[in-house]
Enzyme design. Structure first.
Site, short mmCIF file in Angstrom:
data_model
loop_
_atom_site.label_atom_id
_atom_site.label_comp_id
_atom_site.label_asym_id
_atom_site.label_seq_id
_atom_site.Cartn_x
_atom_site.Cartn_y
_atom_site.Cartn_z
N GLU A 1 43.64 31.11 35.50
CA GLU A 1 44.37 32.33 36.39
C GLU A 1 44.91 33.30 35.31
O GLU A 1 44.67 34.47 35.50
CB GLU A 1 45.51 31.79 37.19
CG GLU A 1 45.10 30.80 38.50
CD GLU A 1 43.86 31.24 39.25
OE1 GLU A 1 43.66 32.38 39.34
OE2 GLU A 1 43.11 30.40 39.56
N ASN B 1 46.88 37.31 40.80
CA ASN B 1 47.52 38.42 41.08
C ASN B 1 48.00 39.23 39.76
O ASN B 1 48.71 38.52 39.08
CB ASN B 1 48.23 38.64 42.24
CG ASN B 1 48.04 37.81 43.38
OD1 ASN B 1 47.17 38.14 43.84
ND2 ASN B 1 48.64 36.49 43.43
#
Length: 851
Positions: free
Chosen positions: A292, A259
């Protein structure tokens, strides 16, 4: 949950969204069972749309009110969302819904973990938060206000304002809803910082619960900073927000989630300390943090147009994290590790009923396509493009991709076009790697005639019952090795792009040994007529580290298969070659540890299956045990000295050098334990000052049947550390004797610390059970019945985890008729479960459809 067959979504049916979004404002009034979510969204018609219907996704939502431009509306609601009349002009949509995070055990959308609120929205979790066009190609700027009685309130982007019980966040970079994140709870920040290459200061934080987790963040912070620097140096990508936050969450279906600016991590993938984490944990954490972070550009700034393009963002990012780890540690060791993972997971996937292309043409549940084919094979495809383009061409293509598609929702075709321009080459045929399933099988035969070596190469693909798949573009590096171990011809590259190809090499003084697919340049299986003596020579002398290891791997695989099929004794040529290799001090200790490893018992079963032999799990287990014992006895004169030479003095460091020495030392310890009754392992357990040494000693004791008191001592010491206890649970299953495995699993599932609602704990027990070939595949079917019982129970709680573990049954066609019948009975029992989730139903159906 639905009991009907899920609908099928087709790539060919893609249509642009009817409406685009300019701006999203969300307000959350947090409550365990009645969280209020108020949305204010600026929509406008999409001029490229072919259907102007205003429809929003939404599930498990209670709609309180809805308005368009301030006027209340009464939309038509379904289980999957809503439709409503809307203006053919820009308008403001406002809605209020209530949701129940506390009862959301599926861990999708907004849920609670130990009193903390957190989200997981990939792939389709945002529709459990509010009504929205929950698709990757709808990108918007988000502003979020969170109201709740917590000291920490986080969302994407940069902090805007905060006060007592509230905080506001603004993300200036347009993103799809699957990248939305929210975290609220009693958390403590481990702070850090990074100065970008343009001189901007970025605040970094790793948030954890107060208490023992606070001292487990330093390594993760360092890994993040190394990742940021590496991405600047190698790809020229700079971070683009003022802050980057990571939050450790115990209950999480995945490893981590990228995210924008607020990465949410499974606690096991970010928390590390020498006393609680192994060397492998440290390396894995470093790689996942890098992965990530790298998504900031390959996934966030450039996302995927639809979920069929998932392999683009994931394959490219996996390839980037593999490059990073190779640079941080040992490139040869990393390449071997990646190949082992690919062969064990993705090749198995390609060979079974769950085979699918990296970009499938259809799906029912996108959660079921977070697979080794999408991730690991997707990365191999990027690696082959790199090989074909060369370093300069690869850099040019990636720079084009970043420049051309920043802010876009891209496709495989967009990515391919950048390489075609950089390489000045048509890559239409290469695209079959993305669009077709299956692992290419390359056969190489040799003709030797008076100084000329002729190579005959052919390729074939057997997937999903079809054998006429078109030929792929397969780059193969090769060299010729002389009988004295020196290179007779330096490394060359050939391209196999047809079903057959002939290569003629003239002017040779003697017949060489062919070393091909060096560096594992292509993810293929290879048939090559080579004697054990040739493989032993390559194991001793091949200048390519990967092929040197692979020669040993093929040699031991053949030895094991012969032991199973013909009950032969362990081959002394293999044992002699290993004695030379492990004593070669010019080799990296981590590399020598890999040389000592065996294929998994599941890989041996697949190797037998490929030879037309029905694998017997018990015979395979016996062959593995017999060969390990023979290896220990053959090396016994050297083991004590080698073990002592791998001693690491001083404070613990997870760096590649000391970690490699521990790898080899602990591999040797496993062999010593077969000879000394576990004496050395017991001593190491008693004196270990780090988790690597402690758990390796415990593993050696368990694996060789010597464990007496250490297992209980380990549990007593670590009973308050849930991540270490996951290791304790998993180790007992993985290293149990086959005849004891089912009973061990039953006992652990009844343990007061077992919690099926926690994905880590469930996977520790039942994931290990599914991988224990001889224990799971008991002839009486008790393993299949036990796993089916628990998957039926878990499906009502967490469909995603259930669907992933049910893949344990995907290889049932390898085995004898009795085992096949018992596996099919277990699968049919799962399929007959009332209200079975779509995730699990799709996986069970795909497996059974090949019966």
């Amino acid at each position: 949950m639905k009991d009907s067959a899920p609908s099928v979504i087709y790539l060919a049916d893609y249509t642009p969204p009817a409406y685009l979004i300019d701006d999203v404002h969300l307000t959350f009034h947090l409550h365990p069972t009645q969280t209020r979510v108020i949305s204010r969204i600026a929509f406008r018609p999409n001029p490229d749309a072919t259907d102007g219907t205003f429809s929003l996704h939404g599930t498990e939502l209670n709609l309180v009110s809805a308005k368009i431009d301030g006027t209340p509306v009464d939309p038509t609601l379904t289980d999957d969302g809503l439709t409503c009349d809307a203006p053919d002009a820009p308008f403001i949509w406002e809605a209020e819904v209530t949701i129940s995070p506390e009862t959301n055990t599926a861990l999708e959308g907004l849920y609670m973990s130990g009193g903390m609120y957190c989200t997981q929205c990939e792939a389709e979790g945002f529709r459990k938060i509010t009504y929205y066009p929950d698709r990757p190609d709808v990108m918007a700027v988000f502003t979020v206000r969170i109201e709740g009685d917590f000291p920490v309130l986080l969302s994407n982007g940069n902090p805007q304002a905060s006060g007592d019980g509230w905080a506001e966040w603004h993300d200036p970079w347009p993103k799809p809803a699957y990248l939305f994140a929210l975290v609220a709870g009693n958390l403590v920040a481990h702070p850090g910082s990074f100065t970008t290459m343009s001189g901007r200061d970025v605040a970094l934080n790793i948030y954890v619960r107060p208490g023992p987790d606070e001292d487990k963040c330093a390594f993760g912070m360092g890994a993040l900073q190394r990742s940021m620097k590496w991405d600047e140096d190698v790809y020229g990508r700079e971070y683009d927000l003022d802050i980057f936050n990571i939050v450790a969450v115990d209950d999480f279906n995945m490893g981590a989630m990228e995210n924008k600016g607020l990465n949410i991590f499974n606690s096991s993938c970010v928390l590390a300390s020498p006393t609680t984490s192994t060397d492998a944990d440290f390396e894995r954490i470093e790689a996942i943090i890098a992965h990530e972070y790298f998504h900031n550009w390959t996934g966030n700034r450039i996302t995927c147009r639809d979920w069929f393009q998932l392999c683009l963002k994931e394959g490219l990012t996996v390839y980037r994290d593999q490059q990073f780890t190779a640079d941080m540690r040992s490139a040869p060791v990393k390449r071997i590790d990646d190949a082992i993972t690919l062969r064990a997971a993705q090749f198995r996937e390609d060979a079974g009923p769950l085979a699918h292309p990296p970009r499938p043409s259809s799906f029912s549940e996108i959660n079921n396509f977070y697979t080794a084919t999408v991730y690991e094979k997707g990365a191999e495809i990027i690696g082959m493009l790199h090989t074909l383009a060369g370093d300069a061409g690869y850099k040019t293509a990636l720079d084009l991709y970043f420049d051309r598609h920043d802010g876009d929702a891209a496709t495989i075709e967009d990515f391919r076009a950048c390489f075609e321009q950089a390489m000045d080459n048509d890559l239409t045929q290469f695209t079959r790697w993305w669009t077709d399933p299956g692992t290419p099988h390359v056969t190489v035969t040799e003709e030797w005639n008076d100084g000329t070596l002729t190579l005959h190469l052919s390729q074939s693909i057997d997937a999903l019952g079809r054998i006429d798949w078109p030929a792929r573009v397969i780059p193969l590096r090769y060299a010729l090795i002389g009988q004295d171990g020196t290179e007779m011809q330096a490394e060359q590259q050939l391209i196999l792009d047809d079903t057959v190809k002939t290569v003629v090499i003239a002017g040779l003084s003697a017949r060489p040994i062919l070393s091909i697919n060096r560096g594992f340049t292509a993810p293929i299986t290879l048939s090559q007529t080579q004697s054990d003596a040739d493989r032993a020579l390559l194991l001793a002398h091949d200048s390519d580290p990967f092929n040197r290891w692979d020669a040993g791997r093929k040699l031991v695989s053949d030895v094991l298969c012969r032991m199973v099929m013909h009950e032969t004794a362990p081959d002394t040529r293999y044992l002699d070659a290993m004695r030379v290799a492990v004593r070669d001090t010019d080799l990296d200790p981590a590399y020598r540890a890999f040389l000592l490893s065996f294929p998994s018992q599941a890989e041996t079963a697949q190797a037998l299956h490929m030879q037309g032999v029905v694998p017997d799990p018990d015979a395979i287990h016996l062959a593995h045990q017999t060969l390990r014992q023979a290896l220990a006895e053959h090396l016994q004169d050297h083991l004590a000295a080698l073990y002592a030479a791998m001693t690491v003095d001083g404070d613990y460091s997870p760096d590649a050098g000391p970690a490699g020495k521990r790898d080899l030392g602990n591999a040797v310890l496993g062999l010593i334990s077969r000879l000394d009754g576990g004496k050395q392992a017991a001593q190491q357990f008693a004196t270990a000052d780090n988790m690597t040494q402690q758990i390796s000693a415990l593993s050696a004791l368990l694996w060789n049947g010597h464990e007496t008191t250490q297992l209980a001592a380990f549990a007593d010491q670590w009973s308050n550390d849930r991540l270490v206890m996951d290791k304790w649970f998993g180790l007992q299953v993985a290293l149990s004797a086959p005849e004891d495995t089912v009973a061990t699993v039953k006992a652990l599932a009844a343990h007061p610390d077992f919690n099926e609602k926690n994905p880590n704990r469930f996977r520790a027990v039942f994931g290990a059970f599914a991988r224990h070939a001889a224990g799971f595949h008991r002839a009486d079917g008790s393993g299949y019945a036990l796993l089916a019982d628990w998957l039926i129970k878990l499906d009502a709680i967490n469909p995603q985890t259930t669907a992933r573990v049910v893949t344990a049954f995907d290889s049932f066609k390898r085995y004898d008729a009795g085992r096949q019948d018992k596996m099919k009975a277990a699968l049919n029992r799962i399929a007959a479960t009332p209200n079975l989730s779509g995730d699990t139903r799709e996986m069970v159906t795909r497996i059974l459809d090949t019966a």
